[in-house]
Design a protein around this motif. Structure first.
Motif, PDB file in Angstrom:
ATOM      1  N   GLY A  85       4.288   2.929  -4.041  1.00  0.00           N
ATOM      2  CA  GLY A  85       3.474   3.040  -5.247  1.00  0.00           C
ATOM      3  C   GLY A  85       3.934   4.223  -6.069  1.00  0.00           C
ATOM      4  O   GLY A  85       5.111   4.594  -6.028  1.00  0.00           O
ATOM      5  N   LEU A  86       2.999   4.814  -6.775  1.00  0.00           N
ATOM      6  CA  LEU A  86       3.332   5.971  -7.599  1.00  0.00           C
ATOM      7  C   LEU A  86       3.890   7.107  -6.766  1.00  0.00           C
ATOM      8  O   LEU A  86       4.670   7.921  -7.252  1.00  0.00           O
ATOM      9  CB  LEU A  86       2.073   6.450  -8.318  1.00  0.00           C
ATOM     10  CG  LEU A  86       1.474   5.445  -9.300  1.00  0.00           C
ATOM     11  CD1 LEU A  86       0.103   5.914  -9.748  1.00  0.00           C
ATOM     12  CD2 LEU A  86       2.392   5.269 -10.491  1.00  0.00           C
ATOM     13  N   GLY A  87       3.483   7.152  -5.502  1.00  0.00           N
ATOM     14  CA  GLY A  87       3.955   8.218  -4.624  1.00  0.00           C
ATOM     15  C   GLY A  87       5.467   8.247  -4.505  1.00  0.00           C
ATOM     16  O   GLY A  87       6.071   9.313  -4.416  1.00  0.00           O
ATOM     17  N   TYR A  93      -5.552   8.825  -8.856  1.00  0.00           N
ATOM     18  CA  TYR A  93      -4.430   7.881  -8.782  1.00  0.00           C
ATOM     19  C   TYR A  93      -4.509   6.903  -9.942  1.00  0.00           C
ATOM     20  O   TYR A  93      -3.517   6.545 -10.571  1.00  0.00           O
ATOM     21  CB  TYR A  93      -4.519   7.125  -7.455  1.00  0.00           C
ATOM     22  CG  TYR A  93      -3.262   6.388  -7.061  1.00  0.00           C
ATOM     23  CD1 TYR A  93      -2.260   7.038  -6.355  1.00  0.00           C
ATOM     24  CD2 TYR A  93      -3.071   5.044  -7.375  1.00  0.00           C
ATOM     25  CE1 TYR A  93      -1.111   6.377  -5.975  1.00  0.00           C
ATOM     26  CE2 TYR A  93      -1.919   4.374  -7.004  1.00  0.00           C
ATOM     27  CZ  TYR A  93      -0.942   5.052  -6.303  1.00  0.00           C
ATOM     28  OH  TYR A  93       0.197   4.399  -5.937  1.00  0.00           O
ATOM     29  N   SER A 151       0.831  -1.204   0.000  1.00  0.00           N
ATOM     30  CA  SER A 151       0.000   0.000   0.000  1.00  0.00           C
ATOM     31  C   SER A 151       0.869   1.258   0.000  1.00  0.00           C
ATOM     32  O   SER A 151       0.579   2.223  -0.699  1.00  0.00           O
ATOM     33  CB  SER A 151      -0.900   0.003   1.241  1.00  0.00           C
ATOM     34  OG  SER A 151      -1.508   1.260   1.397  1.00  0.00           O
ATOM     35  N   ALA A 152       1.938   1.237   0.776  1.00  0.00           N
ATOM     36  CA  ALA A 152       2.776   2.434   0.901  1.00  0.00           C
ATOM     37  C   ALA A 152       3.583   2.684  -0.371  1.00  0.00           C
ATOM     38  O   ALA A 152       3.645   3.816  -0.869  1.00  0.00           O
ATOM     39  CB  ALA A 152       3.710   2.291   2.100  1.00  0.00           C
ATOM     40  N   PHE A 202       1.022  11.035   1.862  1.00  0.00           N
ATOM     41  CA  PHE A 202       0.648  10.340   0.633  1.00  0.00           C
ATOM     42  C   PHE A 202       1.495   9.092   0.444  1.00  0.00           C
ATOM     43  O   PHE A 202       0.999   8.009   0.149  1.00  0.00           O
ATOM     44  CB  PHE A 202       0.809  11.275  -0.565  1.00  0.00           C
ATOM     45  CG  PHE A 202       0.234  10.720  -1.843  1.00  0.00           C
ATOM     46  CD1 PHE A 202      -1.040  11.073  -2.258  1.00  0.00           C
ATOM     47  CD2 PHE A 202       0.958   9.836  -2.629  1.00  0.00           C
ATOM     48  CE1 PHE A 202      -1.583  10.562  -3.425  1.00  0.00           C
ATOM     49  CE2 PHE A 202       0.433   9.316  -3.800  1.00  0.00           C
ATOM     50  CZ  PHE A 202      -0.846   9.683  -4.205  1.00  0.00           C
ATOM     51  N   SER A 203       2.804   9.258   0.608  1.00  0.00           N
ATOM     52  CA  SER A 203       3.706   8.163   0.313  1.00  0.00           C
ATOM     53  C   SER A 203       3.571   7.028   1.330  1.00  0.00           C
ATOM     54  O   SER A 203       3.567   5.853   0.962  1.00  0.00           O
ATOM     55  CB  SER A 203       5.146   8.665   0.263  1.00  0.00           C
ATOM     56  OG  SER A 203       5.991   7.646  -0.208  1.00  0.00           O
TER      57      SER A 203
HETATM   58  N1  TRP Z   1       1.098   5.303  -0.674  1.00  0.00           N
HETATM   59  C1  TRP Z   1       0.691   5.077  -2.028  1.00  0.00           C
HETATM   60  C2  TRP Z   1       1.757   5.623  -2.959  1.00  0.00           C
HETATM   61  O1  TRP Z   1       2.767   6.082  -2.512  1.00  0.00           O
HETATM   62  C3  TRP Z   1      -0.685   5.643  -2.324  1.00  0.00           C
HETATM   63  C4  TRP Z   1      -1.634   5.409  -1.224  1.00  0.00           C
HETATM   64  C5  TRP Z   1      -2.013   4.199  -0.711  1.00  0.00           C
HETATM   65  C6  TRP Z   1      -2.221   6.396  -0.402  1.00  0.00           C
HETATM   66  N2  TRP Z   1      -2.831   4.389   0.366  1.00  0.00           N
HETATM   67  C7  TRP Z   1      -2.977   5.727   0.570  1.00  0.00           C
HETATM   68  C8  TRP Z   1      -2.190   7.781  -0.439  1.00  0.00           C
HETATM   69  C9  TRP Z   1      -3.669   6.448   1.552  1.00  0.00           C
HETATM   70  C10 TRP Z   1      -2.895   8.484   0.533  1.00  0.00           C
HETATM   71  C11 TRP Z   1      -3.602   7.832   1.534  1.00  0.00           C
HETATM   72  O2  TRP Z   1       1.618   5.585  -4.153  1.00  0.00           O
END
Ligand code: TRP
Length: 450
Positions: A32-34, A111, A29-30, A233-234
Protein backbone atom coordinates in the motif's frame (compact mmCIF):
# COMPACT_ATOMS: atom_id res chain seq x y z
CA UNK A 1 -18.68 -12.87 25.70
CA UNK A 2 -17.36 -15.32 23.18
CA UNK A 3 -20.19 -16.37 20.93
CA UNK A 4 -20.97 -19.90 19.96
CA UNK A 5 -19.48 -21.24 16.75
CA UNK A 6 -22.82 -21.09 14.98
CA UNK A 7 -23.08 -17.33 15.44
CA UNK A 8 -19.51 -16.83 14.43
CA UNK A 9 -19.88 -18.75 11.22
CA UNK A 10 -23.12 -16.90 10.51
CA UNK A 11 -21.54 -13.50 10.55
CA UNK A 12 -18.44 -14.84 8.83
CA UNK A 13 -19.82 -14.50 5.35
CA UNK A 14 -16.39 -12.97 4.91
CA UNK A 15 -14.28 -16.03 4.34
CA UNK A 16 -11.75 -16.03 1.51
CA UNK A 17 -12.62 -18.25 -1.40
CA UNK A 18 -9.48 -20.26 -0.75
CA UNK A 19 -5.77 -20.16 -0.19
CA UNK A 20 -5.03 -18.01 -3.24
CA UNK A 21 -7.64 -15.57 -2.06
CA UNK A 22 -6.04 -15.38 1.37
CA UNK A 23 -2.61 -14.72 -0.16
CA UNK A 24 -4.02 -12.03 -2.44
CA UNK A 25 -5.84 -10.32 0.41
CA UNK A 26 -2.84 -10.49 2.74
CA UNK A 27 -0.60 -8.99 0.04
CA UNK A 28 -3.34 -6.46 -0.63
CA UNK A 29 -3.18 -5.45 3.00
CA UNK A 30 0.62 -5.36 3.09
CA UNK A 31 1.25 -3.55 -0.18
CA UNK A 32 0.00 0.00 0.00
CA UNK A 33 1.11 3.53 0.67
CA UNK A 34 3.69 2.12 3.05
CA UNK A 35 5.73 0.69 0.18
CA UNK A 36 5.80 3.85 -1.90
CA UNK A 37 4.92 6.93 0.12
CA UNK A 38 6.23 5.88 3.53
CA UNK A 39 9.21 3.78 2.50
CA UNK A 40 10.53 6.58 0.29
CA UNK A 41 10.37 9.28 2.91
CA UNK A 42 11.60 7.22 5.85
CA UNK A 43 14.48 5.72 3.86
CA UNK A 44 15.25 9.20 2.57
CA UNK A 45 15.41 10.66 6.07
CA UNK A 46 17.50 7.81 7.42
CA UNK A 47 20.37 7.64 5.01
CA UNK A 48 19.09 5.29 2.28
CA UNK A 49 21.18 2.17 1.88
CA UNK A 50 22.14 1.74 5.53
CA UNK A 51 18.47 1.97 6.39
CA UNK A 52 17.54 -0.53 3.70
CA UNK A 53 20.06 -3.02 5.03
CA UNK A 54 18.79 -2.80 8.60
CA UNK A 55 15.24 -2.87 7.30
CA UNK A 56 15.81 -6.11 5.39
CA UNK A 57 17.38 -7.80 8.42
CA UNK A 58 14.48 -6.67 10.61
CA UNK A 59 11.89 -7.96 8.13
CA UNK A 60 13.45 -11.43 8.23
CA UNK A 61 14.30 -11.60 11.93
CA UNK A 62 11.31 -9.79 13.42
CA UNK A 63 8.69 -8.96 10.81
CA UNK A 64 8.30 -12.46 9.41
CA UNK A 65 8.11 -14.22 12.81
CA UNK A 66 5.58 -11.63 14.02
CA UNK A 67 3.52 -12.07 10.85
CA UNK A 68 3.45 -15.82 11.40
CA UNK A 69 2.52 -15.25 15.04
CA UNK A 70 -0.48 -13.24 13.93
CA UNK A 71 -1.48 -16.00 11.51
CA UNK A 72 -1.23 -18.50 14.36
CA UNK A 73 -3.45 -16.33 16.53
CA UNK A 74 -5.87 -16.06 13.65
CA UNK A 75 -6.41 -19.78 13.54
CA UNK A 76 -7.85 -19.48 17.04
CA UNK A 77 -10.20 -16.57 16.61
CA UNK A 78 -12.61 -16.47 13.65
CA UNK A 79 -12.53 -12.74 13.10
CA UNK A 80 -12.64 -11.82 16.74
CA UNK A 81 -9.47 -10.10 17.85
CA UNK A 82 -10.46 -10.32 21.52
CA UNK A 83 -11.06 -14.06 21.30
CA UNK A 84 -7.58 -14.43 19.81
CA UNK A 85 -6.18 -13.26 23.14
CA UNK A 86 -8.24 -15.46 25.40
CA UNK A 87 -6.16 -18.53 26.10
CA UNK A 88 -7.30 -20.17 29.33
CA UNK A 89 -6.08 -18.15 32.29
CA UNK A 90 -5.01 -15.18 30.18
CA UNK A 91 -7.85 -12.83 31.01
CA UNK A 92 -5.97 -9.54 31.02
CA UNK A 93 -4.53 -10.19 27.57
CA UNK A 94 -7.84 -9.23 26.06
CA UNK A 95 -6.67 -5.66 26.59
CA UNK A 96 -4.08 -6.22 23.93
CA UNK A 97 -6.95 -6.84 21.53
CA UNK A 98 -8.69 -3.66 22.62
CA UNK A 99 -5.57 -1.52 22.24
CA UNK A 100 -4.76 -3.15 18.89
CA UNK A 101 -8.20 -2.22 17.62
CA UNK A 102 -7.79 1.39 18.72
CA UNK A 103 -4.41 1.66 17.03
CA UNK A 104 -5.78 0.21 13.78
CA UNK A 105 -8.45 2.90 13.96
CA UNK A 106 -5.92 5.66 14.58
CA UNK A 107 -3.73 4.56 11.67
CA UNK A 108 -6.75 4.38 9.40
CA UNK A 109 -7.62 7.99 10.27
CA UNK A 110 -4.47 9.48 8.74
CA UNK A 111 -3.83 6.72 6.21
CA UNK A 112 -7.02 7.85 4.58
CA UNK A 113 -5.69 11.41 4.31
CA UNK A 114 -2.62 10.32 2.35
CA UNK A 115 -4.74 7.95 0.29
CA UNK A 116 -6.86 11.01 -0.47
CA UNK A 117 -3.74 12.66 -1.91
CA UNK A 118 -3.30 9.65 -4.19
CA UNK A 119 -6.94 9.80 -5.33
CA UNK A 120 -6.62 13.52 -6.00
CA UNK A 121 -3.50 12.99 -8.10
CA UNK A 122 -5.30 10.30 -10.05
CA UNK A 123 -8.17 12.67 -10.72
CA UNK A 124 -5.92 15.60 -11.56
CA UNK A 125 -4.07 13.50 -14.13
CA UNK A 126 -7.17 11.84 -15.53
CA UNK A 127 -8.84 15.21 -16.04
CA UNK A 128 -5.71 16.72 -17.60
CA UNK A 129 -4.98 19.46 -15.02
CA UNK A 130 -1.56 18.19 -14.04
CA UNK A 131 -0.36 16.95 -17.39
CA UNK A 132 0.20 20.46 -18.72
CA UNK A 133 2.53 21.56 -15.91
CA UNK A 134 6.29 21.72 -16.46
CA UNK A 135 8.44 19.45 -14.34
CA UNK A 136 9.85 22.19 -12.12
CA UNK A 137 6.39 23.49 -11.16
CA UNK A 138 5.33 20.22 -9.54
CA UNK A 139 6.68 20.61 -5.98
CA UNK A 140 4.89 23.97 -5.65
CA UNK A 141 1.78 22.40 -7.13
CA UNK A 142 1.81 19.81 -4.37
CA UNK A 143 2.13 22.55 -1.75
CA UNK A 144 -0.82 24.37 -3.24
CA UNK A 145 -2.98 21.28 -3.12
CA UNK A 146 -1.89 20.21 0.38
CA UNK A 147 -2.59 23.62 1.86
CA UNK A 148 -6.16 23.75 0.58
CA UNK A 149 -8.37 22.29 3.34
CA UNK A 150 -11.37 21.78 1.09
CA UNK A 151 -9.24 19.57 -1.12
CA UNK A 152 -7.45 17.53 1.54
CA UNK A 153 -10.51 17.05 3.73
CA UNK A 154 -12.73 16.36 0.73
CA UNK A 155 -10.53 13.66 -0.74
CA UNK A 156 -10.06 12.15 2.73
CA UNK A 157 -13.85 11.93 3.05
CA UNK A 158 -14.22 10.37 -0.36
CA UNK A 159 -11.56 7.76 0.25
CA UNK A 160 -12.84 6.66 3.63
CA UNK A 161 -16.34 6.41 2.21
CA UNK A 162 -15.00 4.06 -0.45
CA UNK A 163 -13.30 1.93 2.20
CA UNK A 164 -16.53 1.78 4.19
CA UNK A 165 -18.37 0.73 1.06
CA UNK A 166 -16.03 -2.18 0.38
CA UNK A 167 -16.05 -3.36 3.99
CA UNK A 168 -19.80 -3.11 4.28
CA UNK A 169 -20.15 -5.32 1.21
CA UNK A 170 -18.11 -8.06 2.89
CA UNK A 171 -14.62 -9.01 1.88
CA UNK A 172 -14.59 -12.10 -0.28
CA UNK A 173 -15.81 -10.82 -3.65
CA UNK A 174 -14.60 -7.23 -3.27
CA UNK A 175 -11.19 -7.04 -1.63
CA UNK A 176 -10.05 -10.42 -2.75
CA UNK A 177 -10.88 -9.87 -6.39
CA UNK A 178 -9.55 -6.32 -6.41
CA UNK A 179 -6.28 -7.42 -4.83
CA UNK A 180 -5.79 -10.24 -7.31
CA UNK A 181 -6.37 -8.01 -10.30
CA UNK A 182 -4.76 -4.74 -9.28
CA UNK A 183 -1.70 -5.73 -7.30
CA UNK A 184 0.14 -7.34 -10.25
CA UNK A 185 -0.69 -4.34 -12.46
CA UNK A 186 0.70 -1.93 -9.89
CA UNK A 187 3.80 -4.12 -9.72
CA UNK A 188 4.31 -3.85 -13.47
CA UNK A 189 3.91 -0.07 -13.49
CA UNK A 190 6.31 0.49 -10.64
CA UNK A 191 8.91 -1.62 -12.47
CA UNK A 192 8.44 0.47 -15.63
CA UNK A 193 8.83 3.66 -13.61
CA UNK A 194 11.95 2.39 -11.89
CA UNK A 195 13.48 1.36 -15.21
CA UNK A 196 12.78 4.78 -16.65
CA UNK A 197 13.98 6.69 -13.58
CA UNK A 198 17.21 4.71 -13.54
CA UNK A 199 17.88 5.66 -17.17
CA UNK A 200 17.71 9.42 -16.49
CA UNK A 201 20.98 11.36 -16.61
CA UNK A 202 22.16 11.91 -13.05
CA UNK A 203 20.18 8.94 -11.75
CA UNK A 204 23.31 7.19 -10.50
CA UNK A 205 23.37 9.24 -7.32
CA UNK A 206 19.99 7.81 -6.42
CA UNK A 207 21.15 4.24 -6.82
CA UNK A 208 24.25 4.91 -4.76
CA UNK A 209 22.04 6.46 -2.10
CA UNK A 210 19.74 3.44 -2.03
CA UNK A 211 22.26 0.62 -2.39
CA UNK A 212 25.67 1.78 -1.24
CA UNK A 213 25.60 2.15 2.52
CA UNK A 214 27.13 5.06 4.34
CA UNK A 215 28.09 3.01 7.40
CA UNK A 216 28.18 6.01 9.70
CA UNK A 217 24.37 6.15 9.47
CA UNK A 218 24.31 2.95 11.53
CA UNK A 219 25.47 4.95 14.53
CA UNK A 220 22.12 6.72 14.86
CA UNK A 221 19.86 4.79 17.24
CA UNK A 222 16.84 6.40 15.55
CA UNK A 223 17.60 4.44 12.41
CA UNK A 224 16.81 1.10 14.05
CA UNK A 225 13.53 2.29 15.47
CA UNK A 226 12.60 3.87 12.14
CA UNK A 227 13.39 0.59 10.36
CA UNK A 228 11.43 -1.42 12.91
CA UNK A 229 8.42 0.87 12.61
CA UNK A 230 8.58 0.84 8.84
CA UNK A 231 8.80 -2.96 8.78
CA UNK A 232 5.68 -3.28 10.96
CA UNK A 233 3.81 -0.65 9.00
CA UNK A 234 4.69 -2.00 5.59
CA UNK A 235 4.02 -5.65 6.42
CA UNK A 236 0.87 -4.57 8.18
CA UNK A 237 1.63 -6.38 11.42
CA UNK A 238 1.59 -5.57 15.12
CA UNK A 239 -2.06 -4.79 15.66
CA UNK A 240 -3.94 -7.88 14.64
CA UNK A 241 -4.97 -7.06 11.08
CA UNK A 242 -3.35 -10.29 9.95
CA UNK A 243 -4.98 -12.11 12.86
CA UNK A 244 -8.37 -11.21 11.48
CA UNK A 245 -7.38 -11.98 7.89
CA UNK A 246 -5.93 -15.37 8.80
CA UNK A 247 -9.07 -16.17 10.74
CA UNK A 248 -11.04 -16.01 7.49
CA UNK A 249 -8.69 -18.52 5.90
CA UNK A 250 -9.10 -21.64 7.95
CA UNK A 251 -5.87 -23.48 8.58
CA UNK A 252 -4.48 -25.65 5.81
CA UNK A 253 -1.14 -25.93 7.59
CA UNK A 254 0.63 -23.69 5.10
CA UNK A 255 0.56 -20.35 6.88
CA UNK A 256 4.35 -20.21 7.01
CA UNK A 257 4.69 -20.18 3.23
CA UNK A 258 1.99 -17.52 2.92
CA UNK A 259 3.84 -15.39 5.47
CA UNK A 260 7.10 -15.79 3.53
CA UNK A 261 5.40 -14.83 0.26
CA UNK A 262 3.84 -11.74 1.82
CA UNK A 263 7.10 -10.57 3.39
CA UNK A 264 9.12 -11.16 0.21
CA UNK A 265 6.58 -9.50 -2.08
CA UNK A 266 6.14 -6.52 0.18
CA UNK A 267 9.86 -5.90 0.54
CA UNK A 268 10.58 -6.29 -3.16
CA UNK A 269 7.85 -3.80 -3.88
CA UNK A 270 9.37 -1.20 -1.58
CA UNK A 271 12.85 -1.65 -3.06
CA UNK A 272 11.60 -1.19 -6.63
CA UNK A 273 9.59 1.84 -5.55
CA UNK A 274 12.80 3.24 -4.04
CA UNK A 275 14.48 2.70 -7.41
CA UNK A 276 11.76 4.83 -8.97
CA UNK A 277 11.93 7.62 -6.39
CA UNK A 278 15.60 8.18 -5.53
CA UNK A 279 17.07 8.45 -9.03
CA UNK A 280 14.58 11.28 -9.61
CA UNK A 281 15.51 12.93 -6.33
CA UNK A 282 19.12 13.03 -7.44
CA UNK A 283 18.53 13.73 -11.12
CA UNK A 284 16.44 16.80 -10.23
CA UNK A 285 18.49 17.98 -7.29
CA UNK A 286 15.91 17.40 -4.56
CA UNK A 287 16.64 16.52 -0.95
CA UNK A 288 16.13 12.83 -0.05
CA UNK A 289 15.15 13.96 3.46
CA UNK A 290 12.32 16.02 1.98
CA UNK A 291 9.73 14.45 4.30
CA UNK A 292 6.34 12.81 3.83
CA UNK A 293 5.55 14.51 0.52
CA UNK A 294 8.64 13.03 -1.13
CA UNK A 295 6.94 10.50 -3.42
CA UNK A 296 4.27 13.02 -4.36
CA UNK A 297 6.80 15.59 -5.55
CA UNK A 298 9.26 13.21 -7.20
CA UNK A 299 7.11 10.82 -9.18
CA UNK A 300 5.11 13.56 -10.97
CA UNK A 301 8.42 14.97 -12.13
CA UNK A 302 9.35 11.77 -13.88
CA UNK A 303 5.89 11.63 -15.41
CA UNK A 304 6.45 15.15 -16.73
CA UNK A 305 9.59 14.22 -18.62
CA UNK A 306 8.87 10.67 -19.75
CA UNK A 307 7.21 10.00 -23.09
CA UNK A 308 3.57 9.03 -22.54
CA UNK A 309 3.91 10.27 -18.96
CA UNK A 310 0.29 11.33 -18.76
CA UNK A 311 -0.99 7.80 -19.33
CA UNK A 312 1.50 6.27 -16.99
CA UNK A 313 0.71 8.87 -14.31
CA UNK A 314 -3.02 8.29 -14.54
CA UNK A 315 -2.59 4.53 -14.32
CA UNK A 316 -0.04 4.81 -11.53
CA UNK A 317 -2.17 6.96 -9.24
CA UNK A 318 -5.21 4.86 -9.94
CA UNK A 319 -3.35 1.75 -8.88
CA UNK A 320 -1.78 3.48 -5.89
CA UNK A 321 -5.24 4.52 -4.73
CA UNK A 322 -6.45 0.97 -5.23
CA UNK A 323 -3.50 -0.44 -3.27
CA UNK A 324 -4.25 2.04 -0.51
CA UNK A 325 -7.87 0.95 -0.57
CA UNK A 326 -7.06 -2.74 -0.08
CA UNK A 327 -4.82 -1.73 2.86
CA UNK A 328 -7.28 0.71 4.42
CA UNK A 329 -9.99 -1.88 4.18
CA UNK A 330 -7.87 -4.26 6.26
CA UNK A 331 -7.43 -1.61 8.96
CA UNK A 332 -11.14 -0.85 8.96
CA UNK A 333 -11.97 -4.54 9.10
CA UNK A 334 -10.48 -4.95 12.59
CA UNK A 335 -12.95 -2.71 14.49
CA UNK A 336 -15.79 -3.60 12.13
CA UNK A 337 -15.33 -7.34 12.60
CA UNK A 338 -15.24 -6.80 16.34
CA UNK A 339 -18.56 -4.94 16.28
CA UNK A 340 -20.10 -7.36 13.79
CA UNK A 341 -19.25 -10.25 16.13
CA UNK A 342 -21.17 -8.42 18.82
CA UNK A 343 -24.38 -8.00 16.93
CA UNK A 344 -23.95 -4.70 15.07
CA UNK A 345 -24.83 -5.10 11.42
CA UNK A 346 -21.78 -4.99 9.17
CA UNK A 347 -22.86 -2.00 7.03
CA UNK A 348 -23.70 0.10 10.09
CA UNK A 349 -20.47 -0.88 11.79
CA UNK A 350 -18.49 0.07 8.67
CA UNK A 351 -20.29 3.35 8.28
CA UNK A 352 -20.00 4.29 11.95
CA UNK A 353 -16.33 3.42 12.32
CA UNK A 354 -15.46 5.14 9.03
CA UNK A 355 -17.35 8.30 10.00
CA UNK A 356 -15.50 8.43 13.30
CA UNK A 357 -12.15 7.78 11.60
CA UNK A 358 -12.96 10.59 9.20
CA UNK A 359 -13.45 13.02 12.07
CA UNK A 360 -10.31 11.87 13.86
CA UNK A 361 -8.39 12.24 10.58
CA UNK A 362 -9.47 15.83 9.91
CA UNK A 363 -6.65 17.42 11.96
CA UNK A 364 -4.16 15.40 9.90
CA UNK A 365 -5.77 16.74 6.74
CA UNK A 366 -5.63 20.32 8.04
CA UNK A 367 -2.07 19.91 9.27
CA UNK A 368 -0.60 20.49 5.82
CA UNK A 369 -2.76 23.60 5.38
CA UNK A 370 -4.41 25.97 7.86
CA UNK A 371 -2.90 24.13 10.85
CA UNK A 372 0.56 23.97 9.34
CA UNK A 373 2.07 26.03 12.16
CA UNK A 374 0.74 23.64 14.77
CA UNK A 375 3.64 21.24 15.18
CA UNK A 376 4.46 18.57 17.72
CA UNK A 377 8.20 18.20 18.36
CA UNK A 378 8.78 19.97 15.06
CA UNK A 379 6.51 17.62 13.10
CA UNK A 380 3.25 18.49 11.38
CA UNK A 381 0.20 16.75 12.86
CA UNK A 382 0.06 13.93 10.32
CA UNK A 383 3.79 13.24 10.56
CA UNK A 384 3.64 13.24 14.34
CA UNK A 385 0.75 10.77 14.48
CA UNK A 386 2.45 8.64 11.83
CA UNK A 387 5.69 8.64 13.82
CA UNK A 388 4.02 7.69 17.08
CA UNK A 389 1.80 5.03 15.47
CA UNK A 390 4.47 3.25 13.49
CA UNK A 391 7.51 3.73 15.72
CA UNK A 392 5.86 3.32 19.12
CA UNK A 393 2.37 1.87 19.02
CA UNK A 394 2.97 -0.86 16.42
CA UNK A 395 6.13 -2.23 18.05
CA UNK A 396 4.68 -2.00 21.56
CA UNK A 397 1.48 -3.83 20.68
CA UNK A 398 3.53 -6.18 18.48
CA UNK A 399 5.70 -6.93 21.49
CA UNK A 400 2.61 -7.99 23.42
CA UNK A 401 1.58 -10.19 20.48
CA UNK A 402 4.86 -12.11 20.37
CA UNK A 403 5.03 -12.45 24.14
CA UNK A 404 1.52 -13.84 24.13
CA UNK A 405 2.18 -16.28 21.30
CA UNK A 406 5.60 -17.24 22.64
CA UNK A 407 4.78 -17.57 26.31
CA UNK A 408 1.04 -17.94 26.83
CA UNK A 409 0.00 -20.30 24.05
CA UNK A 410 0.95 -23.93 24.61
CA UNK A 411 4.14 -24.41 22.55
CA UNK A 412 2.93 -27.53 20.82
CA UNK A 413 -0.25 -25.80 19.73
CA UNK A 414 1.64 -22.76 18.42
CA UNK A 415 4.07 -24.88 16.43
CA UNK A 416 1.40 -27.03 14.88
CA UNK A 417 -0.70 -23.97 13.95
CA UNK A 418 2.34 -22.39 12.28
CA UNK A 419 2.43 -25.26 9.81
CA UNK A 420 6.21 -25.42 10.00
CA UNK A 421 8.04 -28.74 10.13
CA UNK A 422 8.99 -29.50 13.71
CA UNK A 423 12.62 -28.31 13.74
CA UNK A 424 11.81 -25.06 11.92
CA UNK A 425 8.80 -24.58 14.14
CA UNK A 426 10.99 -24.81 17.22
CA UNK A 427 13.39 -22.29 15.72
CA UNK A 428 10.50 -19.95 14.98
CA UNK A 429 9.24 -20.26 18.54
CA UNK A 430 12.71 -19.49 19.88
CA UNK A 431 12.76 -16.33 17.81
CA UNK A 432 9.26 -15.42 18.97
CA UNK A 433 10.18 -16.05 22.60
CA UNK A 434 13.60 -14.47 22.82
CA UNK A 435 15.06 -12.85 19.73
CA UNK A 436 12.13 -10.75 18.51
CA UNK A 437 11.00 -9.38 21.90
CA UNK A 438 14.55 -8.62 22.95
CA UNK A 439 15.42 -6.86 19.71
CA UNK A 440 12.18 -4.91 19.79
CA UNK A 441 12.72 -3.82 23.39
CA UNK A 442 16.26 -2.71 22.63
CA UNK A 443 15.24 -0.74 19.53
CA UNK A 444 12.39 0.88 21.44
CA UNK A 445 14.50 1.83 24.43
CA UNK A 446 17.82 2.98 22.98
CA UNK A 447 16.62 6.21 21.37
CA UNK A 448 15.14 7.16 24.73
CA UNK A 449 18.34 6.35 26.61
CA UNK A 450 21.05 7.91 24.46
N1 TRP B 1 0.73 -2.27 5.10
C1 TRP B 1 -0.05 -1.19 4.56
C2 TRP B 1 0.86 -0.29 3.74
O1 TRP B 1 2.01 -0.58 3.58
C3 TRP B 1 -0.80 -0.44 5.64
C4 TRP B 1 -1.39 -1.33 6.65
C5 TRP B 1 -2.29 -2.34 6.43
C6 TRP B 1 -1.02 -1.41 8.01
N2 TRP B 1 -2.52 -3.01 7.59
C7 TRP B 1 -1.76 -2.46 8.57
C8 TRP B 1 -0.16 -0.66 8.79
C9 TRP B 1 -1.59 -2.80 9.92
C10 TRP B 1 -0.01 -1.00 10.13
C11 TRP B 1 -0.70 -2.07 10.69
O2 TRP B 1 0.44 0.71 3.23
Amino acid sequence: MVRTDATVIDSAGDAWTGRAGFIAAAIGSAVGLGNIWRFAYVAGENGGAAFLLVYAVIVVLIGLPVLLSEFVLGTRSRGDILAAFSAPGAGRWRWVGVVATLVAFLILSYYSVIAGWACRYFWAYASGTLAALPQEALPAEFERFASDPRQTVGWHALFIALAAFVVSAGVAGGIERASRLLMPLLGVIIIVLAAYAVSLPGAGGGLVFLFSPDWSALRHPQLYLAALGQAFFSLGVGIGVMVVYASYAGNDGRHASVAAAVAAGDTLFAVVAGMAVFPIVFAFGLDPAYGPALAFVTLPQVFAVMPGGWWVATAFFFLLSAAALTSAVSLLEVPVALLARRGVSRPWAALGVAALAFVVGVPSALGTGPWRELTIAGLQILDAIDFVSANLLLPVVGLAVVIYVGWRLPAQQAISASGLPHALGCAWLLVVRYVAPLAMAVFLLTPALV
